[in-house]
Design a protein around this motif. Structure first.
Motif, mmCIF file in Angstrom:
data_model
loop_
_atom_site.group_PDB
_atom_site.id
_atom_site.type_symbol
_atom_site.label_atom_id
_atom_site.label_comp_id
_atom_site.label_asym_id
_atom_site.label_seq_id
_atom_site.Cartn_x
_atom_site.Cartn_y
_atom_site.Cartn_z
ATOM 1 N N ARG A 68 -6.355 -1.397 -0.589
ATOM 2 C CA ARG A 68 -7.343 -1.266 0.480
ATOM 3 C C ARG A 68 -6.932 -0.237 1.519
ATOM 4 N NH1 ARG A 68 -11.967 -3.908 2.449
ATOM 5 N NH2 ARG A 68 -13.103 -2.173 3.343
ATOM 6 N N ARG A 76 -5.701 -2.100 -8.283
ATOM 7 C CA ARG A 76 -4.253 -1.965 -8.151
ATOM 8 C C ARG A 76 -3.704 -1.389 -9.448
ATOM 9 N NH1 ARG A 76 -0.378 -4.734 -4.821
ATOM 10 N NH2 ARG A 76 -2.145 -5.612 -3.696
ATOM 11 N N GLN A 120 -2.734 3.697 4.617
ATOM 12 C CA GLN A 120 -4.109 3.934 5.055
ATOM 13 C C GLN A 120 -4.466 5.384 4.742
ATOM 14 O OE1 GLN A 120 -5.325 1.978 8.820
ATOM 15 N NE2 GLN A 120 -5.982 4.015 9.404
ATOM 16 N N ALA B 22 -7.325 -0.033 9.246
ATOM 17 C CA ALA B 22 -8.602 0.405 9.824
ATOM 18 C C ALA B 22 -9.795 0.083 8.936
ATOM 19 C CB ALA B 22 -8.556 1.918 10.080
ATOM 20 N N HIS B 23 -9.604 0.097 7.608
ATOM 21 C CA HIS B 23 -10.750 -0.003 6.714
ATOM 22 C C HIS B 23 -11.099 -1.436 6.299
ATOM 23 C CE1 HIS B 23 -10.524 4.269 6.569
ATOM 24 N NE2 HIS B 23 -9.472 4.335 5.789
ATOM 25 N N ALA B 24 -10.101 -2.285 6.151
ATOM 26 C CA ALA B 24 -10.335 -3.621 5.602
ATOM 27 C C ALA B 24 -11.164 -4.484 6.544
ATOM 28 C CB ALA B 24 -9.000 -4.308 5.303
ATOM 29 N N GLU B 25 -11.963 -5.384 5.975
ATOM 30 C CA GLU B 25 -12.780 -6.284 6.790
ATOM 31 C C GLU B 25 -11.898 -7.214 7.636
ATOM 32 O OE1 GLU B 25 -13.552 -5.596 3.572
ATOM 33 O OE2 GLU B 25 -15.226 -4.305 4.116
ATOM 34 N N LEU B 38 1.992 -6.751 4.638
ATOM 35 C CA LEU B 38 0.673 -6.288 5.073
ATOM 36 C C LEU B 38 -0.387 -6.969 4.201
ATOM 37 C CD1 LEU B 38 -1.412 -4.522 6.476
ATOM 38 C CD2 LEU B 38 -0.682 -2.607 5.068
ATOM 39 N N THR B 40 -4.479 -7.460 3.539
ATOM 40 C CA THR B 40 -5.851 -7.026 3.831
ATOM 41 C C THR B 40 -6.822 -7.944 3.100
ATOM 42 O OG1 THR B 40 -5.854 -5.488 1.967
ATOM 43 C CG2 THR B 40 -5.256 -4.580 4.111
ATOM 44 N N SER B 42 -10.570 -7.913 1.560
ATOM 45 C CA SER B 42 -11.673 -7.031 1.172
ATOM 46 C C SER B 42 -12.842 -7.864 0.686
ATOM 47 C CB SER B 42 -11.233 -6.081 0.042
ATOM 48 O OG SER B 42 -10.196 -5.237 0.477
ATOM 49 N N GLU B 62 -3.905 -10.602 -4.684
ATOM 50 C CA GLU B 62 -2.956 -9.797 -5.437
ATOM 51 C C GLU B 62 -1.733 -9.551 -4.567
ATOM 52 O OE1 GLU B 62 -4.513 -6.378 -7.434
ATOM 53 O OE2 GLU B 62 -6.086 -7.539 -8.434
ATOM 54 N N TYR B 63 -0.594 -9.381 -5.229
ATOM 55 C CA TYR B 63 0.681 -9.269 -4.531
ATOM 56 C C TYR B 63 1.448 -8.082 -5.084
ATOM 57 C CZ TYR B 63 5.553 -10.708 -3.413
ATOM 58 O OH TYR B 63 6.859 -10.769 -2.976
ATOM 59 N N GLY B 64 2.118 -7.388 -4.225
ATOM 60 C CA GLY B 64 2.961 -6.292 -4.675
ATOM 61 C C GLY B 64 4.084 -6.084 -3.685
ATOM 62 N N THR B 113 -10.958 -10.492 -1.693
ATOM 63 C CA THR B 113 -9.660 -10.246 -2.318
ATOM 64 C C THR B 113 -8.619 -10.046 -1.237
ATOM 65 O OG1 THR B 113 -10.731 -9.169 -4.188
ATOM 66 C CG2 THR B 113 -8.392 -8.749 -3.898
ATOM 67 N N ASP B 115 -5.114 -8.716 -0.528
ATOM 68 C CA ASP B 115 -4.004 -7.906 -1.034
ATOM 69 C C ASP B 115 -2.804 -8.090 -0.132
ATOM 70 O OD1 ASP B 115 -4.813 -6.173 -3.379
ATOM 71 O OD2 ASP B 115 -6.507 -5.867 -2.028
ATOM 72 N N CYS B 116 -1.728 -8.562 -0.714
ATOM 73 C CA CYS B 116 -0.509 -8.837 0.045
ATOM 74 C C CYS B 116 0.568 -7.881 -0.429
ATOM 75 C CB CYS B 116 -0.059 -10.283 -0.181
ATOM 76 S SG CYS B 116 -1.367 -11.479 0.190
ATOM 77 N N ASP B 117 0.891 -6.911 0.383
ATOM 78 C CA ASP B 117 1.898 -5.922 -0.010
ATOM 79 C C ASP B 117 3.101 -5.999 0.903
ATOM 80 O OD1 ASP B 117 -0.847 -4.645 -1.106
ATOM 81 O OD2 ASP B 117 0.863 -3.993 -2.307
#
Lengths: 238, 238, 238, 238, 238, 238
Positions: A68, A76, A120, B22-25, B38, B40, B42, B62-64, B113, B115-117
């Motif tokens: 994102r 991903r 970003q 900035a972009h994610a809801e 981090l 996000t 979506s 999802e995780y990374g 979704t 996303d956990c990074d």
């Protein structure tokens, strides 16, 4: 008029936050406006098999984008099971650009991996990555030097990159996403702090371009990279 | 004595920076000490085919981990071409945990979704991810609600997670890497703000454990999640 | 009333057929009612590179399910080209559970792989696999011992596993498929024959649960594993 | 002196054998000296899903190299299970170059795939591929036109490509393998028959370069592509 | 003398246990001596897209081997991420063989998948699989017929397979592993119960063979398949 | 009447162009009418690990088809990320066939890889590949022999292959695509120049066949391979 209100030869605000990552030997959170890339430099005192025994080191890069980082979520790459052609093209470019200014003999038999992860995205992620990678690499080398000094500095010049393109008929510097998505010609320029060229990639997107345009874009790129070189020096205390 | 000097029932400093992206809801940079994730959220107004037409939504994760989030560089999953078993296990856990507190009917036919990074790792990345994911999800729902109000709040309670384990014979809260790497018993506890259990995973690492230990770890988890719940409320203005 | 007519604390019929496979050093066809898992133990006098030279051995597990083990045919993982997250999660659990009761030093520098293949599924395949894996491992060790005796038995205690969950509001032992598919809380418990815990995994499926429920499920698990331990002893002549 | 004895601005012998393949709508075996590339153009009256309903067509390219096209055998990408970054970079370049001179609206809702397979390699495979692809595409369009005439020719100009680089300090045209493997600067230039630029890629290989060099390489590229344009016209009867 | 003491034209003991699997529409555990293959037939009232609307059905097969079906453990194909060439070759042969005796029009628009999983291997797994697959398919068709009778039986004849080869200079029937691993010529013969041929595959392993040998092996195959046909009839009550 | 007007026992025109590839140690562009296969033989003075130290060499083959070798474009296996079952089956057959006539001890500790790439397909690609592979292998051995003579010729006999099948009720030699796509029985026969058999593969396509048919097809194959052997000798000057 550019969507951001910038004049044609104006860069976005450049941010270079050194030491963003606690573990990496060198790191930098680089910002070109709303484009944010985290670069880490990881030193391994071991080379890939095909590089060993030459008395030289190696610098390589990997690139990724958080799903994102963009306006709409992308899938991903780890989940899809492969890196896109675009990702591979970019990471090859980053590695090549940094190696062009690195004295691999002076580096000695070690490998440095530059991980560039886009947190970003707002256009110009690859050029921000190259510019930030120089900072991360410089810091990692300084850290090695503090313990086992280099006889010769393996990184005697700076390297930086910026994108330029033709937006609504006007050549402009440092395209953001709004410009990039409609630009007819788009170029990435990698330069050294001595003014030499490392890589020039100019591409027609739906319309061809003339030699004069290429030269104009290169002039803009010199303006942009001069600003980046200053930010790099500030971030590394050079 | 714990390596960090903390008492057995003391959490690391919790940081929750909402709106990092900035972009994610919805988004949140969550920190448990030196562990930084981090997250996000979506929103897609479209469901995967197998979920359509049920009048329900879906929440998935999802995780990374960035390659140099850790002390030594790990290989990039996108480059290896597959997600490890560990990654898949963690992202399944995160998704399950958030769904357990989400009213999927109230959510309506949309998918979110998470996303956990992991930008930086020092133990407890999956529990930090779950805790931050609640914030990102809450913010995304608030954003939807501002435009098309929900009749019923799809996220009426909070969920948070923390790891607990036995370090040098003593049950302790919120293991950092130095503790985690030598702990004999290691557990992840996911709880709601009403004190109910969502998931309990306790594992013997090289030595078995007794029922009393499990209960003691659960007591510590309640202390930890209470602190996390407070931080979540602060971050979301609840 | 349970679909099978069992009382809440009643296991399904346990079958343990040792030596099912002609080639493997140890093997067991384990049955929990209509759930049938073939476990083989394969001894290799060679360790994976990262385990060598430590004076220790290794026990690992792989898990698979025949495509038509289930009510409707599932796709073959070998044909899809990857193991699902569920498969990887299960085989990691099996390996961890067996290692928790194995003295890896006493085992010596050899690796034992436990292949658990589900021939027929009716709920509880992972717990049946763990329970049968102990038998296969025990038989393989006995076979080694007959030729090159161990100074210390590498497997001094038994390990077994059973699932418990809340079916229509009642905590019940050893869920079959009809129960598992609608249970609100679902737990897998891995215990030793001395009553210690090896792994506890309790998950809310659509509804959270309370601490008392967790404890009740653990009580049921002790009843179930006692029955399994007896079957293991009968199968191995201990 | 160049290894081949050519003067700095001399192309290798150009061969363009149209209609090499019996089945393809258009095809060309293109030779730049000992570099031989078979290009086929395949017309499908169906677009990929994301292109449908726009009243436009699409031109795309794929690239491959036979394992023993090179001096020593390389591994087969189909056997390795993935295309290298280099392959993907090249096929993206070929597709982009041909699209830059194609009027996708005039083409109508059909897709043309240009398969470029290197039968023998001696440097410059990507530039030979682009140059031959124009011939294959032209022939395929002529074949469509004979049956269902285009109102507007979708391919009004020619496109061709050539590599130039600095060999032992001298800028030279159309590098062969002996030159390419030691060149310090290496560029690929894609031009139209009207003299406009489609793509410029210049790369420092181990040493940076100056703006004057870039311009000199571009001059050489104009000489080379003029010769290629003539060969393309001869091969297509234009 | 054969290692097993069998005469050259003697089959191993044939076992056919119908209904081995509780869930599949048809199933059979087939044994050729120590070679044990579990075959299930799964009926889907849905065809793959490319088969739809032709008024015909489809029969396909998949093949797998448990990692420790063999004397030494082989790696698991699901874990390696792909099926070997041998596996694919075998499953294509099985599918082709069963389709050769199936009236796909009479079957109607449904697909039957024959999963052949080797639980234990001692040579001849593919021929045992074909022979057992006929039983599983027959039983599945009988089950369909009991509910929605076929106007015409889709499986009017039997099919069976056996391997024959030259062991120490003598043509022998139904090779076991000890023979197979040293045989110079090795053939798989698929025949119908009317004596017709479905597939003949004879291969020189390190030495060529003569036409007379091929004919002798075919004679032996007729002897073997006659015994298998009888076992198939007994297992299906025909 | 055959679509091509050939009599039942008539081969298509055979073409064997030796030395088609500049780099390979041996090469041959083999044509059976409109079927064109480029075969290269690559010599490596290094064996795969599992072959080393036995005082023997190895011969292996890989097979591929250009995407537009066929009437309609097929997808590229490198892009799909895997080789089809058909491809693997064919390359295994080619390797086996050539090894059957190679004296691996006389070859010595080196590996020869035969790459067979179909430039154009019109039926019989695998048999053309085998026939051309013999030429490429022969030439490669001659090249080795010229430098380091073999004490014993590693390739004392020829091997060739041809397909035969039943077209509209008549057994015919060397099926082209028009025949192959409707043939009821289809066989590939690999023979040596001494008349021995190397491989026989006969398959019923939708209808079974009788023993007499198999023998008739074999007679036709002898006629066809005699013609191929003559072409091989002409191409290699034997």
């Amino acid at each position: 008029m550019r969507p951001s209100g910038r004049s044609p030869d104006m860069m976005r605000e450049i941010g270079m936050q050194p030491g963003f990552s606690a573990h990496a030997e060198g790191s930098c959170l680089v910002k070109f406006g709303q484009t944010h890339v985290l670069v880490t430099a990881s030193v391994e005192e071991k080379l890939p098999p095909w590089m060993r025994g030459k008395g030289e080191g190696w610098v390589t890069a990997e690139y990724g984008m958080l799903p994102r980082a963009t306006h709409t979520r992308g899938s991903r790459e780890a989940a899809k099971g492969k890196q896109s052609g675009r990702t591979q093209e970019i990471q090859r470019l980053i590695g090549r650009s940094l190696r062009a200014v690195t004295d691999l003999k002076a580096l000695g038999e070690r490998q440095i991996t530059l991980d560039c992860d886009v947190l970003q995205a707002d256009g110009g992620t690859r050029t921000a990555a190259i510019s930030g990678a120089w900072v991360a690499l410089r810091l990692a080398l300084d850290k090695i030097h503090a313990v086992t000094p280099f006889a010769v500095d393996p990184l005697p010049v700076q390297v930086a990159a910026v994108s330029c393109g033709v937006y609504e008929g006007t050549p402009v510097l440092d395209l953001d996403y709004d410009e990039d998505s409609v630009a007819h010609t788009d170029g990435n320029f990698v330069l050294t702090s001595k003014g030499s060229l490392v890589e020039v990639q100019a591409t027609a997107e739906g319309a061809v371009f003339e030699e004069e345009t290429l030269l104009r874009l290169l002039r803009l790129a010199r303006i942009g990279t001069d600003a980046i070189f200053a930010a790099q020096r500030a971030a590394t205390g050079r």
